[in-house]
Design a protein around this motif. Structure first.
Motif, PDB file in Angstrom:
ATOM      1  N   UNK A 288      37.016  59.121  19.708  1.00 34.84           N
ATOM      2  CA  UNK A 288      37.110  58.891  18.261  1.00 34.84           C
ATOM      3  C   UNK A 288      36.799  57.433  17.923  1.00 34.84           C
ATOM      4  N   UNK A 289      37.285  56.506  18.752  1.00 31.17           N
ATOM      5  CA  UNK A 289      36.990  55.088  18.515  1.00 31.17           C
ATOM      6  C   UNK A 289      35.485  54.843  18.575  1.00 31.17           C
ATOM      7  N   UNK A 290      34.856  55.378  19.636  1.00 26.72           N
ATOM      8  CA  UNK A 290      33.420  55.180  19.825  1.00 26.72           C
ATOM      9  C   UNK A 290      32.626  55.799  18.672  1.00 26.72           C
ATOM     10  N   UNK A 291      32.989  56.999  18.266  1.00 26.95           N
ATOM     11  CA  UNK A 291      32.293  57.655  17.157  1.00 26.95           C
ATOM     12  C   UNK A 291      32.455  56.854  15.866  1.00 26.95           C
ATOM     13  N   UNK A 292      33.640  56.282  15.653  1.00 28.69           N
ATOM     14  CA  UNK A 292      33.868  55.464  14.468  1.00 28.69           C
ATOM     15  C   UNK A 292      32.961  54.243  14.425  1.00 28.69           C
ATOM     16  N   UNK A 293      32.686  53.683  15.589  1.00 26.18           N
ATOM     17  CA  UNK A 293      31.782  52.536  15.678  1.00 26.18           C
ATOM     18  C   UNK A 293      30.326  52.958  15.486  1.00 26.18           C
ATOM     19  N   UNK A 294      29.915  54.007  16.195  1.00 32.48           N
ATOM     20  CA  UNK A 294      28.495  54.337  16.278  1.00 32.48           C
ATOM     21  C   UNK A 294      27.954  55.210  15.146  1.00 32.48           C
ATOM     22  N   UNK A 295      28.734  56.162  14.665  1.00 33.56           N
ATOM     23  CA  UNK A 295      28.189  57.114  13.693  1.00 33.56           C
ATOM     24  C   UNK A 295      27.598  56.460  12.443  1.00 33.56           C
ATOM     25  N   UNK A 296      28.248  55.460  11.839  1.00 32.89           N
ATOM     26  CA  UNK A 296      27.618  54.826  10.664  1.00 32.89           C
ATOM     27  C   UNK A 296      26.297  54.127  11.009  1.00 32.89           C
ATOM     28  N   UNK A 297      26.230  53.501  12.183  1.00 35.47           N
ATOM     29  CA  UNK A 297      25.007  52.811  12.604  1.00 35.47           C
ATOM     30  C   UNK A 297      23.885  53.803  12.895  1.00 35.47           C
TER      31      UNK A 297
END
Length: 194
Positions: A78-87
């Motif tokens: 979830x942390x990784x998705x929060x970082x990457x998904x907007x980018x």
């Protein structure tokens, strides 16, 4: 139009068929690689959060190591998705906006899960029995079937994907069958785009 399906479902094969018909395909996996290239802020954030062990000697992301860390830990995923998904979304939008074909395809394994359906008019789901999906993904990637099962478990279920589908491509047969289905769908998409 969005094209999605679980690991080993044949998204890349279907996308290649659309490309052969002159359609621009934007690959979300490509966008995901772009945002974590050496020198990108996301890569630095990942290394800071997970430690330098997720980097190869070249400074590139060690995807296998990172995958093992996140699929065993939902909070880290979830942390990784929060970082990457907007980018990733920003990169996808740039590529879709640059498309010059009659319509464009967004090929994304997480089209539904990541909210990328907001970027497309229709959702096309690659479908096949899960046993065949597991067999194809294991053979293609050379991964342990247990690792493939973990990836499948982390993705939306077959049933949930089909519930969200506007169109379905059945990939349980041969490549010629898939090509024929894509050609039919292409004609439909051309009508919708016109």
């Amino acid at each position: 139009m969005g094209l999605t399906g679980g690991i080993g479902s044949g998204k890349s094969a279907a996308a290649a068929c659309f490309r052969d018909l002159g359609i621009n395909v934007v690959d979300a996996d490509w966008a995901a690689r772009v945002v974590v290239e050496p020198g990108q802020p996301a890569l630095a954030g990942i290394a800071e959060h997970f430690g330098a062990d997720v980097l190869r000697d070249t400074g590139a992301l060690d995807r296998a190591r990172l995958r093992a860390l996140i699929f065993d830990n939902p909070a880290e995923r979830a942390w990784l998705e929060g970082l990457l998904h907007p980018l990733i979304r920003e990169e996808i939008v740039r590529a879709l906006d640059a498309s010059e074909s009659a319509y464009a395809i967004l090929e994304s394994p997480l089209l539904i899960e990541s909210g990328q359906t907001a970027l497309v008019d229709r959702v096309c789901v690659m479908d096949l029995p899960e046993a065949l999906q597991l067999q194809r993904a294991s053979a293609r990637d050379g991964n342990d079937p247990e690792q493939i099962r973990k990836i499948m478990a982390a993705q939306l279920s077959r049933e949930a994907r089909l519930e969200k589908a506007d169109d379905v491509l059945d990939n349980s047969g041969e490549l010629t069958d898939l090509k024929s289905q894509v050609e039919t769908l292409h004609q439909h998409y051309l009508q919708l785009a016109g």
